[in-house]
Design an enzyme around this catalytic site. Sequence first.
Site, PDB file in Angstrom:
ATOM      1  N   CYS A   2      33.859  29.262  37.881  1.00  0.00           N
ATOM      2  CA  CYS A   2      33.255  27.942  37.749  1.00  0.00           C
ATOM      3  C   CYS A   2      33.450  28.365  35.753  1.00  0.00           C
ATOM      4  CB  CYS A   2      31.592  27.580  37.393  1.00  0.00           C
ATOM      5  SG  CYS A   2      31.390  28.211  39.681  1.00  0.00           S
ATOM      6  N   ARG A  27      41.463  30.577  36.245  1.00  0.00           N
ATOM      7  CA  ARG A  27      40.079  30.944  36.949  1.00  0.00           C
ATOM      8  C   ARG A  27      40.011  30.898  37.645  1.00  0.00           C
ATOM      9  NH1 ARG A  27      36.753  32.658  31.721  1.00  0.00           N
ATOM     10  NH2 ARG A  27      34.925  32.542  33.532  1.00  0.00           N
ATOM     11  N   TRP A  74      33.582  26.988  41.697  1.00  0.00           N
ATOM     12  CA  TRP A  74      33.729  27.975  42.099  1.00  0.00           C
ATOM     13  C   TRP A  74      32.961  27.981  43.837  1.00  0.00           C
ATOM     14  CZ3 TRP A  74      32.540  33.153  43.581  1.00  0.00           C
ATOM     15  CH2 TRP A  74      33.866  33.854  44.874  1.00  0.00           C
ATOM     16  N   ASN A 100      27.481  27.160  35.389  1.00  0.00           N
ATOM     17  CA  ASN A 100      28.575  28.538  35.950  1.00  0.00           C
ATOM     18  C   ASN A 100      26.765  29.911  36.103  1.00  0.00           C
ATOM     19  OD1 ASN A 100      30.367  27.616  35.623  1.00  0.00           O
ATOM     20  ND2 ASN A 100      30.939  28.812  33.432  1.00  0.00           N
ATOM     21  N   GLY A 101      27.313  30.539  37.248  1.00  0.00           N
ATOM     22  CA  GLY A 101      26.072  31.681  37.470  1.00  0.00           C
ATOM     23  C   GLY A 101      25.613  31.125  38.805  1.00  0.00           C
ATOM     24  N   GLU A 498      46.746  49.690  44.993  1.00  0.00           N
ATOM     25  CA  GLU A 498      46.971  48.228  44.267  1.00  0.00           C
ATOM     26  C   GLU A 498      48.004  47.618  44.677  1.00  0.00           C
ATOM     27  OE1 GLU A 498      45.390  46.775  42.142  1.00  0.00           O
ATOM     28  OE2 GLU A 498      47.169  45.673  40.965  1.00  0.00           O
ATOM     29  N   LYS A 502      47.566  43.194  46.556  1.00  0.00           N
ATOM     30  CA  LYS A 502      48.842  42.589  45.949  1.00  0.00           C
ATOM     31  C   LYS A 502      49.015  42.114  46.486  1.00  0.00           C
ATOM     32  CE  LYS A 502      47.811  42.311  42.304  1.00  0.00           C
ATOM     33  NZ  LYS A 502      47.223  43.184  41.904  1.00  0.00           N
ATOM     34  N   GLU A 505      46.035  39.830  48.299  1.00  0.00           N
ATOM     35  CA  GLU A 505      45.922  38.516  47.769  1.00  0.00           C
ATOM     36  C   GLU A 505      47.234  37.347  47.315  1.00  0.00           C
ATOM     37  OE1 GLU A 505      43.457  39.455  43.437  1.00  0.00           O
ATOM     38  OE2 GLU A 505      45.471  40.764  43.611  1.00  0.00           O
ATOM     39  N   HIS A 521      44.048  61.068  60.166  1.00  0.00           N
ATOM     40  CA  HIS A 521      42.754  60.729  60.523  1.00  0.00           C
ATOM     41  C   HIS A 521      42.318  59.305  60.712  1.00  0.00           C
ATOM     42  CE1 HIS A 521      42.017  64.837  58.465  1.00  0.00           C
ATOM     43  NE2 HIS A 521      43.184  64.225  57.585  1.00  0.00           N
ATOM     44  N   LYS A 620      39.256  33.967  38.980  1.00  0.00           N
ATOM     45  CA  LYS A 620      39.564  35.009  37.988  1.00  0.00           C
ATOM     46  C   LYS A 620      39.341  36.230  36.830  1.00  0.00           C
ATOM     47  CE  LYS A 620      43.600  36.907  35.533  1.00  0.00           C
ATOM     48  NZ  LYS A 620      44.032  37.530  35.867  1.00  0.00           N
TER      49      LYS A 620
HETATM   50  C1  F6R Z   1      43.610  41.538  41.347  1.00  0.00           C
HETATM   51  C2  F6R Z   1      42.444  40.682  40.631  1.00  0.00           C
HETATM   52  C3  F6R Z   1      41.050  41.515  40.650  1.00  0.00           C
HETATM   53  C4  F6R Z   1      39.976  41.962  39.611  1.00  0.00           C
HETATM   54  C5  F6R Z   1      38.874  41.721  39.804  1.00  0.00           C
HETATM   55  C6  F6R Z   1      38.156  42.463  37.915  1.00  0.00           C
HETATM   56  O1  F6R Z   1      44.152  40.631  40.624  1.00  0.00           O
HETATM   57  O2  F6R Z   1      42.492  40.371  40.239  1.00  0.00           O
HETATM   58  O3  F6R Z   1      41.004  42.673  41.935  1.00  0.00           O
HETATM   59  O4  F6R Z   1      40.837  43.083  38.908  1.00  0.00           O
HETATM   60  O5  F6R Z   1      38.106  41.015  39.925  1.00  0.00           O
HETATM   61  O6  F6R Z   1      38.227  41.574  37.474  1.00  0.00           O
HETATM   62  P1  F6R Z   1      38.546  42.205  35.979  1.00  0.00           P
HETATM   63  O7  F6R Z   1      39.531  43.506  35.221  1.00  0.00           O
HETATM   64  O8  F6R Z   1      38.211  40.957  35.069  1.00  0.00           O
HETATM   65  O9  F6R Z   1      36.809  42.724  35.985  1.00  0.00           O
END
Ligand code: F6R
Length: 625
Positions: A2, A27, A74, A100-101, A498, A502, A505, A521, A620
């Site tokens: 948010c 975000r 959000w 927010n929150g 990772e 990616k 996502e 395993h 984000k």
């Molecule tokens: C993946 C991604 C998320 C963030 C995670 C932590 O592409 O962006 O997995 O890495 O939400 O976010 P931060 O780094 O802002 O604590």
Amino acid sequence: MCGIVGYLGPLKAAPVLLNELKCLEYRGYDSAGVAVIENGRLSVMKAAGKLSNLEALLADKKPSANVGIGHTRWATHGIPNDQNAHPHTDSTGTIAVVHNGIIENYEELREELKGLGYAFNSDTDTEVVAHLVSHEYKVDKDLLKAITRSVKRLVGIFALGVVSQEHPDRIYAINHHYSLSVGLGNDENFLASDSMAVRQYTNRVIKLEQSEIAEITAAKVRLFTFDGVEVKRSPIALDTSPYVIDKCGYKHFLLKEIHEQPLVLRQTLSKYLRHPNHPIDLTIDHLTPAGSQSANYGVHLTDEEIKGLTRINIFACGTAYHASMVGKLLIEELVGIPVDVDIASEIRGRRLLCNESTLAIAVSQSGETADTLAALTEAKKKGAYTLGITNRADSHLAQLTQNLIVTECGIEVSVAATKTYLAQLACFYLLAIYLGERRGTLTPERAKELKIKLNLVPAMIEQILARDEVIRETSVKYAEAQDVVFIGRGLNFPTALEGALKLKELSYIHASGYAAGELKHGPIAVLDQNVPVITVLVPGLVYEKTLSNAQEARARKAKMIAVAVDGDEQAQRTFDSVLTIPPVDELFSPMTTVVPLQLLSYFISDYLGKDVDQPRNLAKSVTVE
Ligand code: F6R
């Protein structure tokens, strides 16, 4: 997640609010709205879906008000629809709230307010705040006092913006363990939960601290504690950055950000690594931006404190967690201190074994991730030294830690993290060498060799980026897969995780990353001719074993893809497709092997027509636990 914005001044509020909201789009959100006060009447306009829906609504209604608040939501409580979108109003329709929150005790408050005759129109926790403030306002017709009494009853972490038709000259902003900034203009003021949103108008901001209320008029900002005591705070200057929020000709922000990685690495490395012959300097007090409150910039542990460290605990989520996994291996290898790395949300309810000889490191691009902040706070309570690694010098994390390393990435707009991952990795290389030099576990010759190799990485990434067309052609061959498995060992097990993150996502294809040795395993059961297996294979200590694990997958007829170095003929013989990278020392390979995997996910996502920069359901900045 948010976002809150606000404006009052001589301009029409709606376009300003919209511009601010556009800066928060990255975000992640699923509805948006504004409340403005026009000709003495509060008017709320909101719409589910993209900001363009709200924009169309505003273009239709054309509000000419000079004061307003806005929000991108959000969804947490209640589905994303018009009704649940913020702002929410009280029953009289004169008070509007954005939030927010999470209000943890909202159900209890909702029942109480219902009992008092208040009717609710949404499923949100936010609406209780609008009714509560309204109820308290009836007591003495003092809005500040009504807000103060109300917020003291709320449990949880939250930021709020409040406007009232009866007070059209002011906005109230409330911060409780969240983030809110007031941007200062000339006879106009701005409000934003992320200071990025006000940067287009002003670079002077006042950041609200915990449990504070700001009373904002066009001419003045007054700050109060929840106990009603007025506090004074000077504004800070926002950091200037060479990066702009513009795609600069790239089709998506994600692609631009992947291509910015050599620059990002050079910026981060050059900040701390002056010359291979000199010890790494993480203190860098001289680089603190003018006017910044971040007295904690850099690492300020004494030699004695560094030598006394018995353990390091790292907390992070998602991509930052993967960077931290690499960080653990580097520090253990180069410094010899035991390192635990935890998914930050797993710290809750657990006995955390930190003490006064522990260094607790929180890694977070946004510096606002609630789970990461909570884990760090827990470690801090146990007496650990604290270090934050973040891309946001103005974040909550930056305020919480005694030591701070700021990655030099500029704003990362695309929801999926790429350049900040690389910068976090760079910070761990710098930190490991720095600790190794200070604790004497690295000879000057070895430290110099490491620094020289580290400085070579940006050029290697440039070479990989120049191969993007080949990566695109290879990627789309696998775009129709339903499941993809990534494997890697040692320093490249996090790369496999990772890579899988990616891909899921960005393309919504189910993908899992495994330590290559774990395949047999259990995960091997899912393999057949329909499942591509992507192996991260770099010459070094675990090369042969990784290759054997890949052979096990090949024997199950899986489609075989590798990230391997130029000239690796064994890889060319074993795999159906090879995404090549320049030869690299195994120790530094996580910084290069991940790049083809980022591009692979990008090209598949784009090929499938997905929303590359704002994948569904993602945010984000993840500010709820
Ligand atoms: C993946 C991604 C998320 C963030 C995670 C932590 O592409 O962006 O997995 O890495 O939400 O976010 P931060 O780094 O802002 O604590």
